[in-house]
Enzyme design. Sequence first.
Site, mmCIF file in Angstrom:
data_model
loop_
_atom_site.group_PDB
_atom_site.id
_atom_site.type_symbol
_atom_site.label_atom_id
_atom_site.label_comp_id
_atom_site.label_asym_id
_atom_site.label_seq_id
_atom_site.Cartn_x
_atom_site.Cartn_y
_atom_site.Cartn_z
ATOM 1 C CB CYS A 26 4.820 -9.580 17.883
ATOM 2 S SG CYS A 26 5.265 -8.341 16.687
ATOM 3 C CG ASN A 44 1.706 -6.586 13.364
ATOM 4 O OD1 ASN A 44 1.473 -6.499 14.564
ATOM 5 N ND2 ASN A 44 2.759 -7.229 12.876
ATOM 6 C CG HIS A 58 1.251 -11.313 16.539
ATOM 7 N ND1 HIS A 58 0.686 -10.075 16.741
ATOM 8 C CD2 HIS A 58 2.357 -11.112 15.778
ATOM 9 C CE1 HIS A 58 1.431 -9.162 16.126
ATOM 10 N NE2 HIS A 58 2.450 -9.757 15.536
HETATM 11 O O1 UT7 Z 1 4.701 -8.883 13.803
HETATM 12 C C1 UT7 Z 1 6.001 -9.365 13.941
HETATM 13 C C2 UT7 Z 1 6.321 -10.384 12.962
HETATM 14 N N1 UT7 Z 1 6.261 -9.858 11.635
HETATM 15 C C3 UT7 Z 1 6.146 -10.652 10.619
HETATM 16 O O2 UT7 Z 1 6.052 -11.834 10.799
HETATM 17 C C4 UT7 Z 1 6.161 -10.075 9.233
HETATM 18 C C5 UT7 Z 1 6.960 -10.953 8.341
HETATM 19 N N2 UT7 Z 1 7.188 -10.442 6.992
HETATM 20 C C6 UT7 Z 1 6.183 -10.111 6.133
HETATM 21 O O3 UT7 Z 1 5.027 -10.115 6.490
HETATM 22 C C7 UT7 Z 1 6.561 -9.790 4.701
HETATM 23 O O4 UT7 Z 1 7.921 -10.063 4.516
HETATM 24 C C8 UT7 Z 1 6.267 -8.313 4.282
HETATM 25 C C9 UT7 Z 1 4.774 -8.113 4.191
HETATM 26 C C10 UT7 Z 1 6.874 -7.366 5.272
HETATM 27 C C11 UT7 Z 1 6.870 -8.045 2.903
HETATM 28 O O5 UT7 Z 1 6.352 -8.953 1.973
HETATM 29 P P1 UT7 Z 1 7.344 -9.753 0.996
HETATM 30 O O6 UT7 Z 1 6.487 -10.586 0.150
HETATM 31 O O7 UT7 Z 1 8.353 -10.462 1.865
HETATM 32 O O8 UT7 Z 1 7.986 -8.604 0.152
HETATM 33 P P2 UT7 Z 1 9.538 -8.185 0.012
HETATM 34 O O9 UT7 Z 1 10.007 -7.497 1.243
HETATM 35 O O10 UT7 Z 1 10.310 -9.347 -0.481
HETATM 36 O O11 UT7 Z 1 9.468 -7.112 -1.153
HETATM 37 C C12 UT7 Z 1 9.036 -7.471 -2.470
HETATM 38 C C13 UT7 Z 1 8.968 -6.209 -3.298
HETATM 39 C C14 UT7 Z 1 10.238 -5.365 -3.219
HETATM 40 O O12 UT7 Z 1 10.452 -4.787 -4.487
HETATM 41 P P3 UT7 Z 1 11.505 -5.428 -5.529
HETATM 42 O O13 UT7 Z 1 12.824 -5.407 -4.813
HETATM 43 O O14 UT7 Z 1 11.022 -6.824 -5.783
HETATM 44 O O15 UT7 Z 1 11.424 -4.538 -6.711
HETATM 45 C C15 UT7 Z 1 9.869 -4.267 -2.265
HETATM 46 O O16 UT7 Z 1 10.602 -3.087 -2.469
HETATM 47 O O17 UT7 Z 1 7.912 -5.381 -2.848
HETATM 48 C C16 UT7 Z 1 8.424 -4.048 -2.588
HETATM 49 N N3 UT7 Z 1 7.641 -3.477 -1.495
HETATM 50 C C17 UT7 Z 1 6.489 -2.821 -1.686
HETATM 51 N N4 UT7 Z 1 5.804 -2.499 -2.806
HETATM 52 C C18 UT7 Z 1 4.658 -1.830 -2.644
HETATM 53 C C19 UT7 Z 1 7.901 -3.523 -0.165
HETATM 54 N N5 UT7 Z 1 6.924 -2.905 0.512
HETATM 55 C C20 UT7 Z 1 6.044 -2.451 -0.399
HETATM 56 C C21 UT7 Z 1 4.830 -1.734 -0.321
HETATM 57 N N6 UT7 Z 1 4.187 -1.443 -1.465
HETATM 58 N N7 UT7 Z 1 4.309 -1.337 0.863
#
Ligand code: UT7
Length: 335
Positions: free
Chosen positions: A115, A292, A262
């Site tokens: 990135c 992204n 980014h």
């Molecule tokens: O480009 C390089 C740098 N990248 C970044 O900076 C990205 C940084 N991270 C993020 O943007 C976020 O962490 C994500 C967008 C990847 C994820 O968002 P989050 O709010 O951190 O969600 P999470 O990973 O904590 O997941 C929350 C819930 C989980 O379910 P449970 O365990 O609470 O039941 C996941 O399984 O959301 C679930 N989940 C989804 N649900 C629907 C994860 N992905 C999805 C999805 N659709 N696509």
Amino acid sequence: MYNSKILGLGKYLPENKVTNKDLEKIMDTSDEWIQERTGIQERRHIVKGSDDTTSSMGVKASKIAIERAGISPQDIDLILFATLSPDYYFPGSGVLVQEALQIPDCPAMDIRMQCSGFIYALATADQFIKTGMYKKVLVIGSEYHSGGLDMTTRGRNISVIFGDGAGAAVVSRAENNEKGILNTQLHSEGKHAKELSLIGPNTGRWVPEIMEENNPEDSSYYPYMNGQFVFKNAVVRFSQVISAGLEKAGWKPDEIDMLIPHQANLRISQFVQKKFGLRDDQVYNNIQRYGNTTAASIPIALTEAWEEGRIKEGSKVVLAAFGSGFTWGSVVIKW
Ligand code: UT7
């Protein structure tokens, strides 16, 4: 020592739009979840079997940048190609661009900084221009993610985020040292290398073994991200590296005409905007439309902002990135 400046910009996005609703049909996700957590509404994916590749998208963006710079490909004396999804394991995609654009003998270097790739490439171009070693540097960020994502529910935390596309810039010597790239900041922290990575095919894992395993359950062929950990580090590092760039330039946040972060996640951009007390018109976001695109996200956004007339002669522009490695950096430009 010379300052460097951006002389021309170009971008290329594959036509095929993939909406959140499209993704709902193939995995357990929802438009609501994706928009709320990332801001993304749609992204571009290369259609399987199309002619687009990482290097060909880079070539298309480069042609526009070169034309807008008012030069010809033969004037380029260094190519820097930033990507995490090169056409081949080797050689790098830079040499493929050189051949496609018929650029005579010149160095063509790939930059593997994910990135932060475009920031690293721009900083490298700046250094070569500063010393006078090269005069016209073609800097490209291009990514072809869609062919390598796990499009099942297992990979949904990653696959809904990434999109394909390319952006390019021609960098040359500025007329004076009051304008152009004023400073660059580069950082990496390898202890977090695996938190956002794709480790499946690697030199410690012999190809015959992989072929013998032939294991569809093996997710190591797909990108892995520890989302929350990456998010927490991103907001801290973005803030630090923007502050450092501003301080070195002697600018206050309210002087920024355009911050281009980014496009990792709209929530990260909004956090950074709030932290520096910036108005909406001071920050450029297009993750809603493209997702992204890692190394391509800054040059695509920069090109769009310039095309829309939001960056012009004299504008104070800050570019900043954070990503896998971890790596992070910023570039401060007086346009
Ligand atoms: O480009 C390089 C740098 N990248 C970044 O900076 C990205 C940084 N991270 C993020 O943007 C976020 O962490 C994500 C967008 C990847 C994820 O968002 P989050 O709010 O951190 O969600 P999470 O990973 O904590 O997941 C929350 C819930 C989980 O379910 P449970 O365990 O609470 O039941 C996941 O399984 O959301 C679930 N989940 C989804 N649900 C629907 C994860 N992905 C999805 C999805 N659709 N696509």
